[in-house]
Design a protein around this motif. Structure first.
Motif, PDB file in Angstrom:
ATOM      1  N   ARG A   1     -16.262   2.652   9.106  1.00  0.00           N
ATOM      2  CA  ARG A   1     -15.004   1.960   8.810  1.00  0.00           C
ATOM      3  C   ARG A   1     -14.418   1.331  10.073  1.00  0.00           C
ATOM      4  O   ARG A   1     -14.519   1.898  11.146  1.00  0.00           O
ATOM      5  CB  ARG A   1     -13.975   2.940   8.241  1.00  0.00           C
TER       6      ARG A   1
ATOM      7  N   ARG B   1      -9.626  11.253  11.263  1.00  0.00           N
ATOM      8  CA  ARG B   1     -10.420  11.607  10.082  1.00  0.00           C
ATOM      9  C   ARG B   1     -10.940  13.033  10.213  1.00  0.00           C
ATOM     10  O   ARG B   1     -10.851  13.837   9.277  1.00  0.00           O
ATOM     11  CB  ARG B   1     -11.583  10.626   9.927  1.00  0.00           C
TER      12      ARG B   1
ATOM     13  N   VAL C   1       0.869  -1.172   0.000  1.00  0.00           N
ATOM     14  CA  VAL C   1       0.000   0.000   0.000  1.00  0.00           C
ATOM     15  C   VAL C   1       0.906   1.222   0.000  1.00  0.00           C
ATOM     16  O   VAL C   1       1.682   1.423   0.922  1.00  0.00           O
ATOM     17  CB  VAL C   1      -0.917   0.023   1.242  1.00  0.00           C
TER      18      VAL C   1
ATOM     19  N   TYR D   1      -2.679  -0.253   9.377  1.00  0.00           N
ATOM     20  CA  TYR D   1      -3.578  -1.128   8.648  1.00  0.00           C
ATOM     21  C   TYR D   1      -4.231  -0.367   7.502  1.00  0.00           C
ATOM     22  O   TYR D   1      -4.329   0.865   7.532  1.00  0.00           O
ATOM     23  CB  TYR D   1      -4.649  -1.701   9.581  1.00  0.00           C
ATOM     24  N   ALA D   2      -4.665  -1.089   6.507  1.00  0.00           N
ATOM     25  CA  ALA D   2      -5.232  -0.470   5.318  1.00  0.00           C
ATOM     26  C   ALA D   2      -6.676  -0.046   5.554  1.00  0.00           C
ATOM     27  O   ALA D   2      -7.365  -0.576   6.416  1.00  0.00           O
ATOM     28  CB  ALA D   2      -5.167  -1.454   4.147  1.00  0.00           C
ATOM     29  N   ASP D   3      -7.111   0.922   4.762  1.00  0.00           N
ATOM     30  CA  ASP D   3      -8.498   1.386   4.774  1.00  0.00           C
ATOM     31  C   ASP D   3      -8.915   1.932   6.125  1.00  0.00           C
ATOM     32  O   ASP D   3     -10.051   1.767   6.568  1.00  0.00           O
ATOM     33  CB  ASP D   3      -9.455   0.260   4.347  1.00  0.00           C
TER      34      ASP D   3
ATOM     35  N   HIS E   1      -7.885   7.452   5.982  1.00  0.00           N
ATOM     36  CA  HIS E   1      -7.417   7.176   4.626  1.00  0.00           C
ATOM     37  C   HIS E   1      -8.456   7.582   3.586  1.00  0.00           C
ATOM     38  O   HIS E   1      -8.117   7.946   2.458  1.00  0.00           O
ATOM     39  CB  HIS E   1      -7.106   5.675   4.461  1.00  0.00           C
ATOM     40  N   GLY E   2      -9.733   7.500   3.971  1.00  0.00           N
ATOM     41  CA  GLY E   2     -10.792   7.789   3.022  1.00  0.00           C
ATOM     42  C   GLY E   2     -10.949   9.255   2.680  1.00  0.00           C
ATOM     43  O   GLY E   2     -11.599   9.586   1.682  1.00  0.00           O
TER      44      GLY E   2
ATOM     45  N   SER F   1      -2.308   8.499   1.369  1.00  0.00           N
ATOM     46  CA  SER F   1      -2.300   7.623   2.533  1.00  0.00           C
ATOM     47  C   SER F   1      -1.180   6.609   2.401  1.00  0.00           C
ATOM     48  O   SER F   1      -0.673   6.353   1.305  1.00  0.00           O
ATOM     49  CB  SER F   1      -3.643   6.911   2.693  1.00  0.00           C
TER      50      SER F   1
ATOM     51  N   ASP G   1     -11.895   0.736  12.925  1.00  0.00           N
ATOM     52  CA  ASP G   1     -10.922   1.647  13.513  1.00  0.00           C
ATOM     53  C   ASP G   1     -10.052   0.861  14.488  1.00  0.00           C
ATOM     54  O   ASP G   1     -10.495   0.495  15.566  1.00  0.00           O
ATOM     55  CB  ASP G   1     -11.649   2.790  14.239  1.00  0.00           C
TER      56      ASP G   1
ATOM     57  N   GLN H   1      -1.079   7.483  -2.559  1.00  0.00           N
ATOM     58  CA  GLN H   1      -1.961   7.473  -3.719  1.00  0.00           C
ATOM     59  C   GLN H   1      -1.431   8.310  -4.868  1.00  0.00           C
ATOM     60  O   GLN H   1      -1.837   8.131  -5.996  1.00  0.00           O
ATOM     61  CB  GLN H   1      -3.340   7.986  -3.286  1.00  0.00           C
TER      62      GLN H   1
ATOM     63  N   PRO I   1     -10.053   4.891   8.760  1.00  0.00           N
ATOM     64  CA  PRO I   1     -11.026   5.954   8.504  1.00  0.00           C
ATOM     65  C   PRO I   1     -10.455   7.200   7.851  1.00  0.00           C
ATOM     66  O   PRO I   1     -11.040   7.735   6.903  1.00  0.00           O
ATOM     67  CB  PRO I   1     -11.573   6.245   9.903  1.00  0.00           C
TER      68      PRO I   1
END
Length: 432
Positions: free
Chosen positions: A394, A53, A28, A72-74, A78-79, A84, A396, A31, A76
């Motif tokens: 998400r 977030r 990962v 960890y991926a994804d 990160h969105g 990220s 957490d 982006q 909160p």
């Protein structure tokens, strides 16, 4: 706190860690490449949970580019972040590599489990500001060091406390101090791994619970006498820098208590006597100025009449401060972002308010409600006057307990606001 290692793997780039899956993990990575045109506006958030977030959004509204980082991926944050990355925050080498690659102007620690050594090295650079200070980050992972700073060096009033390095030592402390005793891990989120000793048989379970808490390995605990108090408060204290030097600004005191089951209730303002409020501000000023840096500090205090005792301090937004999302002109997230960026702050309270945070239980997974169920429950919750709802979808893993949602309400006075928040919270509980 112990750090899970069975769910993380590190790829060939020392700065990036990816979550393990049933198939070979894929790295990962950020982006997009860092924006070279405005490197000094980049904020690197270390910790990307639900509170991060909101902080990311606060920084972005002020023109900053946000890179959200967690183990960890994804996560909160990160969105919503501009970029990220997934990095093991306790890995000093990985953090250093990420900082070298992103070249942020600000590094903001939003997790209690971070390699403080890496932050110390970065803080020595002239082109990067680290918040909170590495000293604050280290003490945030070390209740023993923080309590000795407060009590021994600063002379702040605290409840009587002891430290133990084994179950036998904890038993000896209990025999000496008597019961009840509150046992806390040396490192961990507020309330995480905490127990109350009422008898000798409680010592061994309390020891095991405390040393198992969190993601940083530790084998010491703090035992604290239970002080009879009238209430507990969080005094949000903003430390900023003006032309004349460091400046402290205080929010109205926030009262809080555990709700029924997996919940936390908070309200603002908590009424205090003038003498108690003066003492609270004096204690907060001394501990915050000792830690230094810029940003928002959540100072936890115990109050009995005019007497105030220091309990804890965290140099980042807290769950008890979520009430400020509706009670203040600037929320705790906006205050933190403004202070770090060197912008003007104010702590104006626009209305008495209350909040109820609901957490996932530890015994069973939370069932995912359907869209129609969510819509019906939210409609019922918002039928309460001056109410608001925040639902967290998400996963957490940044903090100790997973937040499910927050019930918020304002009113002409705190009593009505608390009643409204409870009604909103009661409606939301139908989702879980």
């Amino acid at each position: 706190m112990t750090e899970p290692t069975d769910t993380d793997t590190t790829d060939t780039d020392p700065g990036v860690t990816v979550a393990a899956a049933s198939t070979a993990p894929e790295p990962v990575v950020p982006q997009a490449p860092p924006a070279a045109a405005a490197p000094r506006s980049t904020v690197l958030l270390l910790g990307a949970g639900e509170l991060s977030r909101e902080l990311a959004l606060a920084f972005q509204r002020l023109g900053a580019v946000v890179v959200a980082v967690d183990r960890y991926a994804d996560a909160p944050a990160h969105g919503v972040a501009d970029r990220s990355a997934v990095v093991r925050l306790t890995d000093a080498e990985a953090l250093t590599a990420l900082i070298d690659r992103e070249k942020p102007r600000y590094v903001v620690a939003q997790s209690g489990a971070i390699a403080a050594d890496a932050l110390i090295a970065v803080a020595e650079r002239s082109d990067v500001d680290v918040f909170p200070t590495p000293r604050s980050t280290r003490l945030g992972q070390d209740r023993e060091g923080l309590r000795r700073l407060a009590s021994d060096e600063l002379g702040l009033p605290t409840a009587p406390f002891w430290f133990a390095g084994s179950a036998d030592e904890l038993g000896a402390v209990a025999q000496h101090a008597g019961f009840p005793l509150v046992v806390k891990p040396i490192s961990g989120a507020p309330g995480e791994g905490q127990s109350v000793l009422l008898r000798v048989e409680d010592v061994e379970p309390a020891w095991k619970r405390a040393i198992a808490a969190g993601r940083i390995t530790h084998n010491r605990v703090m035992a604290e006498t239970v002080v009879e108090v009238d209430y507990e408060v969080t005094l949000l204290t903003v430390r900023s820098i003006s032309a004349t030097g460091p400046t402290l600004t205080f929010c109205e005191p926030i009262g809080h208590r555990p709700g029924d089951g997996e919940a936390l209730e908070s309200w603002q303002p908590q009424q205090m006597t003038p003498a108690a409020l003066d003492a609270a501000k004096s204690i907060a000023a001394r501990i915050v100025n000792s830690l230094g840096g810029r940003g928002l500090f959540a100072v936890e205090l115990l109050v009995r009449g005019d007497e105030v005792y220091f309990s804890d301090v965290r140099a980042r937004p807290q769950d008890t401060g979520l009430v400020t999302l509706r009670s203040q002109r600037l929320s705790q997230f906006e205050l933190h972002a403004r202070a770090i960026l060197g912008l003007a702050v104010d702590t104006i309270m626009i209305s008495p308010g209350a909040a109820e945070v609901r957490y996932a239980g530890t015994e069973a997974p939370v069932a995912e409600p359907s869209g129609s169920e969510i819509a019906a429950v939210v409609a019922e919750a918002l039928a309460t006057q001056e109410s608001d709802v925040w639902l967290f979808g998400r996963p957490d893993e940044t903090d100790g307990r997973r937040r499910l949602g927050v019930a918020l309400a304002t009113a002409p006075d705190v009593i009505i606001a608390r009643d409204r928040a409870r009604r909103v919270g009661a409606a939301l509980r139908k989702l879980w």
